[in-house]
Write an enzyme that holds these catalytic residues in place. Structure first.
Site, mmCIF file in Angstrom:
data_model
loop_
_atom_site.group_PDB
_atom_site.id
_atom_site.type_symbol
_atom_site.label_atom_id
_atom_site.label_comp_id
_atom_site.label_asym_id
_atom_site.label_seq_id
_atom_site.Cartn_x
_atom_site.Cartn_y
_atom_site.Cartn_z
ATOM 1 N N HIS A 13 56.255 56.297 74.369
ATOM 2 C CA HIS A 13 56.606 56.667 75.735
ATOM 3 C C HIS A 13 55.433 56.223 76.607
ATOM 4 O O HIS A 13 54.299 56.135 76.120
ATOM 5 C CB HIS A 13 56.803 58.182 75.867
ATOM 6 C CG HIS A 13 57.967 58.685 75.076
ATOM 7 N ND1 HIS A 13 57.869 59.675 74.138
ATOM 8 C CD2 HIS A 13 59.266 58.299 75.080
ATOM 9 C CE1 HIS A 13 59.056 59.889 73.603
ATOM 10 N NE2 HIS A 13 59.922 59.069 74.153
ATOM 11 N N ASP B 134 52.641 58.436 76.233
ATOM 12 C CA ASP B 134 51.939 58.406 74.944
ATOM 13 C C ASP B 134 50.770 57.419 75.044
ATOM 14 O O ASP B 134 49.754 57.570 74.379
ATOM 15 C CB ASP B 134 52.860 57.923 73.804
ATOM 16 C CG ASP B 134 53.960 58.921 73.466
ATOM 17 O OD1 ASP B 134 53.696 60.135 73.525
ATOM 18 O OD2 ASP B 134 55.083 58.467 73.157
HETATM 19 C C1 3MF Z 1 66.329 61.226 72.236
HETATM 20 C C2 3MF Z 1 65.643 60.246 71.428
HETATM 21 C C3 3MF Z 1 64.265 59.883 71.847
HETATM 22 C C4 3MF Z 1 64.174 58.463 72.298
HETATM 23 C C5 3MF Z 1 62.794 58.177 72.761
HETATM 24 C C6 3MF Z 1 62.658 56.788 73.320
HETATM 25 C C7 3MF Z 1 62.826 61.331 70.663
HETATM 26 O O1 3MF Z 1 67.436 61.733 71.623
HETATM 27 O O2 3MF Z 1 66.137 59.773 70.435
HETATM 28 O O3 3MF Z 1 63.399 60.064 70.749
HETATM 29 O O4 3MF Z 1 64.489 57.613 71.259
HETATM 30 O O5 3MF Z 1 62.483 59.105 73.728
HETATM 31 O O6 3MF Z 1 63.239 56.674 74.560
#
Ligand code: 3MF
Ligand code: MG
Length: 347
Positions: free
Chosen positions: A51, A54
């Site tokens: 992200h 991150d």
């Molecule tokens: C939400 C997801 C997220 C996305 C990530 C990338 C936690 O259901 O699957 O993972 O994949 O935020 O955009």
């Protein structure tokens, strides 16, 4: 298939977590975000999914200079650790300005926030040499249909995609569909929706999809067919392999944990299209069980990768000639029994 694909694997730092859920707090000792990157190579992963925050924590409160300094630190860290940034995704679901969505919010100032955050995300992606951004359109949807003008929302999403393509001449956009959660209904629930947006955009070659197994299952669809659809259009940017046990909250279970045959078919469709031969990653979006002892907990990642590799072997040893004979005779009963026995390793 000519050359067997040498797969490389990726995950995001959020996949190493401490077990908090909506009903209770973390249950494992906190494991520092910055220390996660040292775990990747030893665990057998070389791709990092990010992200934007991150890469640059607290980015909303930082100046452009501070953001670029932090991003270049991360770039150096990646280089020193032998890691490749696979994508950066704008986290458009946390801030107060995205309560009702970003690109599709009814509020002009919220939409402006979403666009400025997206620009920063692209800048960060460039600063760390990531060639793609991922749009998981978390809150672009509604809890009640009357809340937004859906047609306008679709136009706004397409407009945003075109704005991104215009803002950066090279970056790819990989749309990650999901039908629900956190919203009741999301505007981009399936890969079909994502690919329609790609073709409608000003540069279809740079708009692709990222398919998460659990998200397809939540839409009542077979992940392997969703992948096949994207692959048929050469639009599978990445995958989030995991599993889902029925229609409930997004579980992010270990790959193959709920439906081994479904997992086999996902691996098979990737294998048959030589997915990965152009450097595409096998991304895992799996979550450790809250009940798991230890810290940091990483076994869900290595188990999912191992299961993937076992299923690659199952796919490569699947008797395609026999399968074709069964198809020619329309003997799908025999084909099914052969498939199940093959998976079980019995004759
Ligand atoms: C939400 C997801 C997220 C996305 C990530 C990338 C936690 O259901 O699957 O993972 O994949 O935020 O955009
Ligand atoms: Mg995901």
């Amino acid at each position: 298939m000519t050359q067997p694909t040498n797969y490389r694997f990726s995950f995001g730092p959020w996949n190493i977590s401490e077990g908090g859920d909506p009903f209770g707090p973390e249950v494992r000792p906190a494991f520092p975000h910055e220390e996660k990157f040292a775990l990747y190579r030893p665990l057998g992963f070389e791709g990092v999914q990010f992200h934007d925050d991150d890469v640059v924590p607290g980015m909303d409160d930082l100046s452009p200079d501070q953001i670029s300094r932090k991003a270049s630190e991360v770039k150096t860290m990646l280089g020193n650790s032998g890691l490749i940034p696979e994508f950066v995704a704008p986290r458009l679901w946390f801030a107060s300005q995205t309560v009702d969505g970003g690109y599709t919010s009814n509020s002009a100032s919220d939409r402006a926030y979403a666009w400025s955050r997206t620009q920063k995300c692209i800048d960060i992606a460039n600063a760390i040499d990531s060639k793609a951004i991922v749009l998981w359109l978390a809150r672009e949807g509604t809890y009640i249909r009357e809340a937004k003008d859906a047609k306008l929302a679709y136009q706004r999403i397409l407009e945003t995609i075109n704005n991104i393509l215009a803002y950066d001449p090279k970056i790819e956009i990989w749309i990650e569909p999901k039908p629900n959660e956190p919203t009741d209904q999301a505007y981009v629930p399936t890969i079909g929706h994502a690919i329609a947006l790609a073709y409608a955009s000003s540069d279809p070659s740079r708009v692709k999809g990222l398919i998460e197994s659990a998200h397809a299952l939540l839409a009542g669809l077979d992940p392997s067919d969703e992948m096949a659809f994207a692959l048929a259009h050469d639009k599978l940017g990445s995958v989030h392999l995991n599993d889902q046990n029925g229609l409930k909250y997004d579980q992010d279970k270990n790959f193959g944990a709920a439906n081994l045959r479904g997992a086999f078919n996902q691996v098979r469709v990737l294998e048959q299209s030589s997915y990965g031969s152009r450097g595409e990653f096998i991304g895992l979006d799996v979550k450790a069980m809250r009940t798991q002892a230890g810290s940091p907990v990483t076994a869900h990642l290595t188990s999912s990768r191992e299961l993937f590799e076992i299923l690659v072997e199952k796919s490569r040893t699947f008797d395609e000639k026999l399968a074709h004979q069964f198809r020619d005779h329309r003997d799908y009963e025999a084909l099914e029994l052969y498939t199940l026995k093959h998976l079980l390793g019995t004759k």
